[in-house]
Write a protein that holds these residues in place. Structure first.
Motif, PDB file in Angstrom:
ATOM      1  N   GLY A 201      -2.034  -8.112  10.524  1.00 60.36           N
ATOM      2  CA  GLY A 201      -0.778  -7.564  10.056  1.00 60.36           C
ATOM      3  C   GLY A 201       0.357  -8.281  10.779  1.00 60.36           C
TER       4      GLY A 201
ATOM      5  N   GLU B   5      -3.611  -1.337  15.888  1.00 61.24           N
ATOM      6  CA  GLU B   5      -4.505  -2.310  15.264  1.00 61.24           C
ATOM      7  C   GLU B   5      -3.654  -3.397  14.619  1.00 61.24           C
ATOM      8  N   VAL B   6      -3.703  -4.619  15.174  1.00 65.38           N
ATOM      9  CA  VAL B   6      -2.956  -5.711  14.536  1.00 65.38           C
ATOM     10  C   VAL B   6      -3.866  -6.576  13.685  1.00 65.38           C
TER      11      VAL B   6
ATOM     12  N   ARG C 178       3.598   1.117  10.016  1.00 62.12           N
ATOM     13  CA  ARG C 178       2.946   1.632   8.810  1.00 62.12           C
ATOM     14  C   ARG C 178       3.973   1.673   7.681  1.00 62.12           C
ATOM     15  N   SER C 179       4.219   0.500   7.129  1.00 69.08           N
ATOM     16  CA  SER C 179       5.175   0.403   6.036  1.00 69.08           C
ATOM     17  C   SER C 179       4.399   0.377   4.719  1.00 69.08           C
TER      18      SER C 179
ATOM     19  N   ARG D 274       3.327  -5.978  11.295  1.00 71.08           N
ATOM     20  CA  ARG D 274       2.931  -4.959  12.268  1.00 71.08           C
ATOM     21  C   ARG D 274       2.856  -5.550  13.677  1.00 71.08           C
TER      22      ARG D 274
ATOM     23  N   GLU E 156       1.261   4.037   1.135  1.00 67.74           N
ATOM     24  CA  GLU E 156       0.744   4.902   2.195  1.00 67.74           C
ATOM     25  C   GLU E 156       1.212   6.337   1.970  1.00 67.74           C
TER      26      GLU E 156
ATOM     27  N   ARG F 279       0.869  -1.178   0.000  1.00 65.70           N
ATOM     28  CA  ARG F 279       0.000   0.000   0.000  1.00 65.70           C
ATOM     29  C   ARG F 279       0.906   1.227   0.000  1.00 65.70           C
TER      30      ARG F 279
HETATM   31  P1  ATP Z   1      -4.875   1.114   9.090  1.00 65.28           P
HETATM   32  O1  ATP Z   1      -6.224   1.648   9.483  1.00 65.28           O
HETATM   33  O2  ATP Z   1      -3.928   0.995  10.232  1.00 65.28           O
HETATM   34  O3  ATP Z   1      -4.296   1.797   7.896  1.00 65.28           O
HETATM   35  P2  ATP Z   1      -6.316  -0.859   7.700  1.00 65.28           P
HETATM   36  O4  ATP Z   1      -7.556  -0.871   8.517  1.00 65.28           O
HETATM   37  O5  ATP Z   1      -6.290  -0.133   6.433  1.00 65.28           O
HETATM   38  O6  ATP Z   1      -5.111  -0.380   8.614  1.00 65.28           O
HETATM   39  P3  ATP Z   1      -6.754  -3.589   6.965  1.00 65.28           P
HETATM   40  O7  ATP Z   1      -7.154  -3.393   5.571  1.00 65.28           O
HETATM   41  O8  ATP Z   1      -7.786  -3.885   7.995  1.00 65.28           O
HETATM   42  O9  ATP Z   1      -5.849  -2.355   7.450  1.00 65.28           O
HETATM   43  O10 ATP Z   1      -5.583  -4.681   6.966  1.00 65.28           O
HETATM   44  C1  ATP Z   1      -5.474  -5.740   7.911  1.00 65.28           C
HETATM   45  C2  ATP Z   1      -4.254  -5.558   8.784  1.00 65.28           C
HETATM   46  O11 ATP Z   1      -3.078  -5.292   8.024  1.00 65.28           O
HETATM   47  C3  ATP Z   1      -4.355  -4.398   9.731  1.00 65.28           C
HETATM   48  O12 ATP Z   1      -5.099  -4.739  10.870  1.00 65.28           O
HETATM   49  C4  ATP Z   1      -2.902  -4.111  10.041  1.00 65.28           C
HETATM   50  O13 ATP Z   1      -2.455  -4.956  11.093  1.00 65.28           O
HETATM   51  C5  ATP Z   1      -2.184  -4.496   8.779  1.00 65.28           C
HETATM   52  N1  ATP Z   1      -1.778  -3.296   8.025  1.00 65.28           N
HETATM   53  C6  ATP Z   1      -2.558  -2.480   7.300  1.00 65.28           C
HETATM   54  N2  ATP Z   1      -1.840  -1.491   6.746  1.00 65.28           N
HETATM   55  C7  ATP Z   1      -0.554  -1.688   7.134  1.00 65.28           C
HETATM   56  C8  ATP Z   1       0.685  -1.010   6.885  1.00 65.28           C
HETATM   57  N3  ATP Z   1       0.741   0.070   6.127  1.00 65.28           N
HETATM   58  N4  ATP Z   1       1.810  -1.507   7.449  1.00 65.28           N
HETATM   59  C9  ATP Z   1       1.773  -2.606   8.214  1.00 65.28           C
HETATM   60  N5  ATP Z   1       0.647  -3.284   8.484  1.00 65.28           N
HETATM   61  C10 ATP Z   1      -0.510  -2.848   7.954  1.00 65.28           C
END
Ligand code: ATP
Ligand code: MG
Length: 569
Positions: free
Chosen positions: A446, A409-410, A149-150, A449, A140, A138
């Protein structure tokens, strides 16, 4: 340890903005390659593998089956679901040599739906739950906080397919249980919170698994009765104060007065100027919905507008910039529902429905209305829950004051319903012979994460404190002798005995001073250290140190295994 590729470092890296990024780097577990892109070194890899094993065991034992889908995804599928356009800039897109468009998978709803589309044909084939442990990408907007948040990260994502809502409810419950088990087994403190559906969408419920950490990005509220929610999603029921009772000597209840309020721009200034509580004033906030319609939102003055809730109510929401406000004819610091420019709509928090007379801006710099009448002077186009909950607010379940905490949020689990199956024409034949879209759920953890979240929750000034279940090894045996002698021999023998008992053991056989060894082992954070020194050996004892508490115990050689196991449990 003399052979391990574990380049430990004394100083924090200059660009690390969070504890876990600093410690994982210094402990020689992680290296940054570019913004949001990381390499996992051997010790980090062991942690990742352990997390993955726990996740695999729980997914397998809760009815999910492992698959692996491609990381690179065709745009065709995303066009079918309608998200090729909607997903936005987080999606990294590219074309192949033939000009076909692709993206790096940010998530896999489209691919998995396509995968089962023509294969799960009958209700008899359902339910099914498929999962993978895979890279996601993603792009970001602000990659930061290391692995938290990688841009490229490792996710476990599962997708369930059911014939109906009841089936989905059951699949969701099974995943919820698996997720609780995963979090329990990781050995971290966490809470399961009610959440907002966000980008993934769907019309069912969704919950997040939050690892508690003081500097976590997410804020949650919780109550002893068991209620817990992300502040973005927590129901909020403010108690605004009717202005007539706010202060003696104010206009009678049926008068609308335009009051000169020179220099007043904020709610606090207005409340102080009028001598009434902020809860008796209305706070205004402007934005546009998904179709570009401009809205002014009103909430009680002692609350903040929640943009996620606004988006849910209005179908998309983006705050107006100062320039956009000017273009729309809005006066910053004095917006009110009376006399807004044509085309601008009004939304308000449901708690204001019962307030007939409002204290609001007059859409004119330096003036406010006291007692503007709902219904006569202005109308509200949309009502809803628009406020962000605050610590101390009444719990929506039991009424006790809510407490707040921060978390990471994991994981998140969703009841998707038929959003993707309907859009992509993924149907099955039901018992009554009719074609129906699958009722889907999706479930993400994640993994990378979670590794960082563990470090955020468990560290001290010396380094990481791994929970035993995900530590790169259980115990380090540390001989305080540089050269082969009776100390190193005893250490090797001890390490062998511990390994024979099923523990994962490293020996710090590096040619380093005791101080360097102590620092590195504390930094890396194995749960237990066994220090073997010349003096102790003479008396037949070694030192067993609990990394978490720092407590050291002098233990007879034949008691080391039970002492180590005591610390680990
Ligand atoms: P966030 O709100 O933190 O951006 P998200 O709700 O978009 O996350 P989900 O689509 O629910 O993320 O993805 C499932 C899991 O993937 C998340 O609960 C998180 O642990 C992990 N995750 C999401 N984005 C990232 C990221 N940029 N880097 C690391 N882990 C991530
Ligand atoms: Mg999420």
């Amino acid at each position: 340890m003399s052979e391990l590729y574990m380049p430990t470092i004394k100083e924090d890296p200059a660009d690390a903005d969070v504890t876990s990024a600093k410690l994982l780097y210094r402990a020689g577990m992680l290296r940054k390659e570019a913004s949001g892109l990381y390499s996992f070194l051997p010790l980090g890899m062991r942690v990742l593998n352990k997390l993955e094993s726990i996740i695999r065991e729980e997914m397998d034992s809760h009815g999910a089956q492992e698959i692996l889908m491609p990381f690179v995804q065709s745009s065709d599928l995303w066009r079918e679901s309608g998200r090729w356009g909607a997903y936005g800039e987080e999606m990294l897109r590219m074309a192949d040599r033939h000009g076909n468009e692709f993206c790096l998978g940010p998530t896999h709803e489209e691919v998995v739906t396509d995968l089962v589309k023509n294969e799960l044909r009958s209700y008899k084939d359902l339910p099914r739950n498929l999962y993978q442990i895979q890279l996601k990408f993603r792009d970001e907007r602000r990659p930061r906080f290391g692995l938290l948040r990688s841009r490229e990260f490792i996710m476990k994502d599962a997708y369930s397919f059911d014939a109906d809502r009841e089936g989905l409810d059951a699949s969701y419950e099974r995943m919820r249980e698996a997720y609780e088990n995963v979090c329990d087994r990781m050995g971290l403190e966490y809470r399961v919170v009610v959440a907002d559906a966000g980008q993934i969408g769907g019309d069912g419920g969704t919950e997040e698994f939050m690892v508690l950490a003081d500097n976590g990005e997410a804020e949650l509220v919780y109550c002893d009765c068991g209620y817990a929610a992300d502040v973005e999603a927590a129901a909020c029921t403010p108690a605004p104060v009717p202005y007539m009772r706010a202060k003696e000597g104010m206009p009678a209840g049926d008068v609308r007065e335009k009051v000169a309020t020179p220099g007043v721009h904020t709610i606090d200034e207005l409340a102080a100027f009028l001598g009434i509580p902020a809860a008796a004033c209305m706070k205004a906030f402007s934005g546009k919905d998904g179709e570009g319609t401009v809205w002014v939102l009103f909430v009680p003055g002692d609350y903040e507008v929640n943009e996620d809730k606004a988006s849910n109510l209005l179908g998309g929401f983006a705050p107006l910039t100062d320039d956009e406000m000017k273009d729309a004819g809005l006066v910053k610091g004095s917006m009110g529902p009376v006399g807004l420019p044509a085309g601008v709509k009004v939304a308000a928090d449901a708690s204001l429905k019962g307030i007939e007379r409002w204290v609001v801006g007059a859409n004119e710099d330096g003036f406010h209305f006291v007692g503007a009448a709902q219904g006569d002077d202005f109308k509200v186009d949309a009502w809803g829950d628009l406020c962000t909950v605050r610590e101390g607010d009444a719990c929506p379940q039991c009424g006790s004051p809510l407490r707040s905490a921060r978390g990471i949020e994991v994981g998140q689990i969703f009841k998707l319903g038929d959003k993707y199956s309907r859009a992509m024409g993924a149907t099955f034949m039901d018992a009554d012979g009719s074609e129906k879209p699958f009722i889907m759920g999706c479930y993400g953890i994640g993994v990378s994460r979670a590794m960082a979240a563990a470090v955020e929750q468990r560290n001290d000034e010396h380094g990481i404190i791994w929970p035993a279940a995900i530590a790169p090894a259980h115990v380090a045996v540390i001989p305080l002798s540089p050269k082969p002698d009776e100390v190193t021999a005893a250490a090797e023998e001890l390490a062998g005995a511990l390994a024979d008992a099923g523990l994962e053991v490293v020996i710090d056989d590096r040619d380093e001073r005791a101080g360097v060894k102590f620092n590195d082992n504390d930094l890396i954070g194995w749960p237990v250290q066994v220090v073997v020194g010349k003096r102790g050996l003479k008396e037949g004892v070694v030192e067993v140190k609990d990394r978490a508490t720092g407590e050291k115990e002098s233990v007879a050689l034949d008691q080391v295994l039970s002492a180590v196991e005591r610390v680990l449990s």
